[in-house]
Design an enzyme around this catalytic site. Structure first.
Site, PDB file in Angstrom:
ATOM      1  N   ARG A 174      80.666  61.338  85.592  1.00 47.80           N
ATOM      2  CA  ARG A 174      79.298  60.819  85.532  1.00 47.80           C
ATOM      3  C   ARG A 174      79.366  59.322  85.809  1.00 47.80           C
ATOM      4  NH1 ARG A 174      77.173  63.314  79.924  1.00 47.80           N
ATOM      5  NH2 ARG A 174      79.326  62.947  79.305  1.00 47.80           N
ATOM      6  N   PRO A 175      79.469  58.950  87.095  1.00 47.32           N
ATOM      7  CA  PRO A 175      79.692  57.542  87.440  1.00 47.32           C
ATOM      8  C   PRO A 175      78.517  56.665  87.048  1.00 47.32           C
ATOM      9  CG  PRO A 175      79.167  58.836  89.400  1.00 47.32           C
ATOM     10  CD  PRO A 175      79.370  59.815  88.281  1.00 47.32           C
ATOM     11  N   ARG A 204      78.688  58.546  75.446  1.00 49.59           N
ATOM     12  CA  ARG A 204      78.319  58.043  76.757  1.00 49.59           C
ATOM     13  C   ARG A 204      76.925  57.422  76.770  1.00 49.59           C
ATOM     14  NH1 ARG A 204      80.195  58.091  81.615  1.00 49.59           N
ATOM     15  NH2 ARG A 204      78.743  57.681  83.303  1.00 49.59           N
ATOM     16  N   CYS A 226      81.136  63.699  76.042  1.00 48.02           N
ATOM     17  CA  CYS A 226      81.691  65.012  76.354  1.00 48.02           C
ATOM     18  C   CYS A 226      82.425  64.993  77.693  1.00 48.02           C
ATOM     19  CB  CYS A 226      80.584  66.070  76.401  1.00 48.02           C
ATOM     20  SG  CYS A 226      79.941  66.530  74.782  1.00 48.02           S
ATOM     21  N   ARG A 229      76.985  66.659  67.086  1.00 46.18           N
ATOM     22  CA  ARG A 229      76.477  65.523  67.870  1.00 46.18           C
ATOM     23  C   ARG A 229      75.039  65.766  68.304  1.00 46.18           C
ATOM     24  NH1 ARG A 229      78.978  64.991  72.853  1.00 46.18           N
ATOM     25  NH2 ARG A 229      77.550  63.240  73.064  1.00 46.18           N
ATOM     26  N   ASN A 280      68.243  63.436  73.210  1.00 42.81           N
ATOM     27  CA  ASN A 280      68.276  62.703  74.476  1.00 42.81           C
ATOM     28  C   ASN A 280      67.068  61.796  74.674  1.00 42.81           C
ATOM     29  OD1 ASN A 280      70.734  63.827  75.185  1.00 42.81           O
ATOM     30  ND2 ASN A 280      69.803  65.542  76.290  1.00 42.81           N
ATOM     31  N   ASP A 337      72.087  71.520  80.401  1.00 38.04           N
ATOM     32  CA  ASP A 337      72.410  71.571  78.973  1.00 38.04           C
ATOM     33  C   ASP A 337      72.160  72.945  78.355  1.00 38.04           C
ATOM     34  OD1 ASP A 337      73.313  69.006  78.880  1.00 38.04           O
ATOM     35  OD2 ASP A 337      71.559  68.156  77.901  1.00 38.04           O
TER      36      ASP A 337
END
Length: 416
Positions: free
Chosen positions: A121-122, A92, A116, A396, A23, A304
């Site tokens: 998640r706008p 994403r 995922c 991933r 991330n 997470d």
């Protein structure tokens, strides 16, 4: 499709090295779009998501070469403003190319991102921030077309401390005229790493890691060499596996300050661990008590780690309550864990977990990245050999997870 075969009941012993943070490295690769100079990234994990992000950059005109854990990134010219749908739909995190593309090229066309299926998640927070800087946003045949002839600094308040929106606004504001202030900004360590990377290139970002980030616009950025921070979620996953399986494991290449919420809960559960210079040592007999966990944005308990934490608590003494506040659809691993004998009930956004003595092997499938990690953890503690399918989700975000677990004495093989 590949799958894992995991035979449970083995103690874990030895040392495992944590890879660079997924991330953190993804937005950092996107930020390479901000300069035409060469960039070297150290400790860059070789993950499916990193490969996809690299392909996105190459589709825009960049060149990326990997040498072990080192990545060489060069984007002398950006010869396209449109990203291929098939790449963006896979991940994403690819949405974070909007900010740097807007800053350097003045335009980007991007389809709605994939990733995922863990909940809504706008991206409206991303777009709101970019529009505040002077960008125009329009929908065009399924694509977001974002453009700006000139970006100007602004004061932007995020309704929710979105990590991706904070990253996109930070990167867009690097070249904006004047000062940009992001209020209610995300505070994750990965935000700090991105800001440090941009500052090493000549940017002027202050306050990363707090809820107010200030960016002073600059005219250009130069190349640099940057070392990506360790992956706190991978570290936490291995710590939870060690606690659940028993044995003694040193989880190395860890920044313990990034794991405070997890370590506090493990201490509450009675798990023995020691913070050392080179990592966190877990000393476990596989016995621990139930605890209640509520996920929060950073610095709270990370969403997470909710799935692997829940998997560990299936064998805790007593009843645990796990409340998920960040994503509304992040209990998809529960049904698979129940197939392995777990006693779990879902009530709204909470999972009530009654600890049991032992789990048993079953064929299961990973529905997303962290759910997959939970299934691996459960399989390591279960009686018999479990078959875990859809492991591309796991790959991933976890680099060579089966090889690292084998190094600790686990019985796990990957079947192509």
């Amino acid at each position: 499709m590949s799958k894992f075969l995991v035979t449970g009941g083995k103690e874990l012993n030895g040392k495992v090295d944590v890879s660079g943070a997924k991330n953190a490295v993804l937005p950092i690769i996107a930020a390479c779009l901000l300069t035409s100079d060469k960039i070297i990234l150290e400790e860059a994990p070789d993950l499916l998501d990193v490969q996809v992000m690299s392909q996105v950059i190459e589709s825009l005109g960049g060149k990326i070469k990997r040498n072990g854990k080192r990545m060489h990134v060069s984007i002398r010219e950006i010869n396209s403003v449109e990203t291929p749908y098939d790449l963006i739909s896979k991940m994403r995190a690819s949405i974070v190319i909007m900010g740097p593309m807007l800053a350097r090229k003045g335009r980007v066309r991007i389809s709605h991102p994939g990733g995922c299926a863990i909940g809504s998640r706008p991206i409206n927070w991303h777009l709101k921030g970019l529009e505040a800087l002077g960008a125009q946003v329009r929908m065009d045949h399924g694509f977001l077309d974002v453009s700006a002839t000139r970006l100007k600094g602004a004061r932007i308040y995020l309704d929710f401390p979105s990590v991706g929106a904070t990253e996109n606004i930070m990167m867009a504001a690097v070249y904006a005229e004047g000062q940009t202030i992001i209020e209610n900004a995300a505070q994750e360590p990965e935000i700090v790493d991105l800001a440090n990377f941009i500052n090493e290139m000549g940017g002027k970002i202050r306050g990363a890691g707090t809820n107010i980030i200030t960016i002073e616009g600059v005219r250009e950025l130069h190349g640099t060499t940057h070392t990506v921070i360790p992956d706190r979620i991978e570290a936490g996953t291995f710590i939870l596996m060690a606690a659940a399986c028993g044995g003694e494991v040193l989880v190395s290449n860890v920044i313990s300050a990034h794991l405070k919420p997890l370590l506090a809960k493990l201490d509450e559960a009675g798990v023995i661990f020691k913070e050392e210079d080179d990592g966190i040592r877990v000393i476990s007999k596989g016995n621990y008590s139930a605890v209640d966990v509520k996920t929060q944005v950073h610095p709270g308990f990370p969403t997470d780690l909710q799935a692997p934490m829940l998997a560990m608590l299936t064998r805790a003494k007593g009843t645990s309550v796990i409340t998920e506040t960040v994503f509304e659809n992040r209990f998809m691993h529960v049904e698979e864990l129940k197939r392995m004998g777990a006693d779990i009930k879902i009530e709204g956004r909470s999972a009530i977990v009654q600890g049991i003595d032992s789990m048993y092997a079953a064929p299961v499938a990973a529905s997303d990245l962290r759910a997959g990690a939970a299934l691996v953890l459960a399989s390591l503690t279960a009686k018999g050999t479990s078959e875990i399918r859809e492991i591309h989700h796991i790959e991933r975000g976890y680099e060579d997870i089966e090889l690292k677990l084998k190094g600790l004495g686990a019985e796990i093989i990957k079947v192509e």
